[in-house]
Design an enzyme around this catalytic site. Structure first.
Site, PDB file in Angstrom:
ATOM      1  N   SER A 216      -3.366   0.125   7.776  1.00 47.66           N
ATOM      2  CA  SER A 216      -2.856  -1.251   7.776  1.00 47.66           C
ATOM      3  C   SER A 216      -2.314  -1.309   9.205  1.00 47.66           C
ATOM      4  O   SER A 216      -1.768  -0.477   9.533  1.00 47.66           O
ATOM      5  CB  SER A 216      -1.989  -1.679   6.583  1.00 47.66           C
ATOM      6  OG  SER A 216      -1.381  -2.776   6.829  1.00 47.66           O
ATOM      7  N   TYR A 229       5.562   0.908   2.123  1.00 44.48           N
ATOM      8  CA  TYR A 229       4.028   0.882   2.321  1.00 44.48           C
ATOM      9  C   TYR A 229       3.755   0.968   3.951  1.00 44.48           C
ATOM     10  O   TYR A 229       2.936   1.737   4.180  1.00 44.48           O
ATOM     11  CB  TYR A 229       3.607  -0.590   2.072  1.00 44.48           C
ATOM     12  CG  TYR A 229       2.268  -0.863   2.071  1.00 44.48           C
ATOM     13  CD1 TYR A 229       1.188  -0.144   1.009  1.00 44.48           C
ATOM     14  CD2 TYR A 229       1.622  -1.461   2.855  1.00 44.48           C
ATOM     15  CE1 TYR A 229      -0.118  -0.170   1.398  1.00 44.48           C
ATOM     16  CE2 TYR A 229       0.208  -1.755   2.976  1.00 44.48           C
ATOM     17  CZ  TYR A 229      -0.632  -0.942   2.148  1.00 44.48           C
ATOM     18  OH  TYR A 229      -1.987  -1.187   2.273  1.00 44.48           O
TER      19      TYR A 229
END
Length: 365
Positions: A216, A229
């Site tokens: 990501s 995350y």
């Protein structure tokens, strides 16, 4: 992040071509200047460096474009995809099966996804294999290895590609996340991924295939509420980069697909209500003094922040699935794909090049 009512154009392919062509263009200019200097010095020719540059530019860019678009044949190649209960994994299975690959689709829990699996089987070819694969389970990993090894296409030396689409998004203030949730997130997003890769690398190495990791943009952009995350995706990127260097001697490619923040915050989440309940559980597990210091008002604000990344229209996965397909089928895949919006790309550049206080003023509430 793009607003729910608008959709930014996907210009990631333009950036990929620019990245591919940058080095050939630079070399063409350098070689043209050197050749022109040599020819003029020895009186062999009075050709200008600009003319030589144009000639070399056409040759180098044309060769690069040909090289960039080469694709492998699907016949006799097998691919294992994890996390097929997610939208991105499901879409990838369908597209690769349509191209003629033998696809092993791993579902985290077959019992909970019977309808999805049946729908997938109804629309797929006989080459598709649906498997129970919880990447945190050593038993599932080894049973999957045995099954894949025994059911490879005739003549296939090994597994062509291993695509890691399984993910588990943990949202909340870093101080809020309880140890059990933190451990589960690490197990799914990093330890399970690394362990599965270790077990399947001999099969991938035999076919000189590739490992595809979904990361990501948040691995490079600090983001409150998504700290865990961000950290895990950064770990995946660092681990994948090291693995790529180690696997070069074997002809194995390691490709990182770096998705945008909206996709990674929405597309891998199947139940938004459960996510918000998880966040509330985190809050109730905090000790009373910590809850008092944060305050109920801040907690409510954080809940709204979570909804921003989990509610609204479904994220458009076209750019993500396109880059994942390229990572699997291109003969010479890029080391990194970044299918993100223009505003996200600009934010990443600002985070990398601007002084941090200025970046915080621009992007941090």
């Amino acid at each position: 992040m793009p607003s729910n009512g608008s959709k930014e154009a996907d210009d990631s392919q333009t950036w990929e071509l620019a990245e591919r062509c940058l080095l050939p263009i630079a070399f063409s200019h350098a070689i043209a200047v050197i050749l022109a200097t040599i020819l003029n010095t020895f009186g062999i020719s009075q050709t200008s460096s600009f003319v030589l540059f144009l000639l070399l530019l056409v040759i180098s860019v044309g060769s690069t474009l040909f090289y960039h678009n080469l694709k492998v044949t699907a016949a006799g190649k097998a691919i294992l995809i994890t996390g097929c209960d997610s939208r991105v994994g499901y879409a990838l299975v369908k597209q690769l099966d349509d191209l003629g690959f033998t696809v092993f689709a791993g579902f985290n829990n077959k019992a909970e996804n019977e309808d999805i699996m049946q729908k997938l089987k109804d629309h797929a070819s006989g080459r598709l294999h649906v498997l129970q694969l919880d990447i945190t389970s050593e038993r599932d990993i080894h049973s999957t290895f045995l099954y894949v090894n025994e059911n490879l296409p005739d003549g296939a030396p090994g597994l062509w590609a291993l695509v890691h689409a399984a993910a588990w998004v943990t949202l909340g203030e870093c101080e809020w996340v309880p140890p059990s949730v933190l451990k589960r997130s690490i197990d799914i997003n990093f330890i399970g991924l690394a362990r599965l890769t270790q077990v399947f690398l001999p099969l991938v190495r035999r076919s000189k295939g590739r490992i595809v990791l979904i990361s990501s943009l948040l691995a490079r952009i600090p983001s409150p509420v998504r700290g865990i995350y961000c950290a895990l995706k950064a770990a995946v990127e660092a681990w994948g980069s090291c693995l790529r260097l180690e696997m070069r001697r074997w002809g194995v490619d390691v490709v990182i697909v770096e998705t945008g923040e909206y996709v990674s915050g929405n597309a891998w989440l199947k139940d938004n209500t459960a996510l918000l309940e998880q966040a509330r559980d985190m809050w109730t597990q905090l000790d009373p003094q910590t809850r008092k210091e944060y305050g109920q008002e801040l907690f409510q604000a954080e809940m709204l922040a979570l909804e921003k990344y989990t509610q609204g229209p479904e994220a458009d996965l076209t750019a993500v699935t396109r880059t994942l397909m390229d990572a699997v089928v291109k003969t010479f895949p890029m080391r990194r794909y970044t299918p993100v919006t223009r505003s996200e790309r600009i934010q990443a550049l600002c985070n990398h090049y601007l002084p941090k206080p200025i970046y915080d003023i621009l992007y941090t509430n």
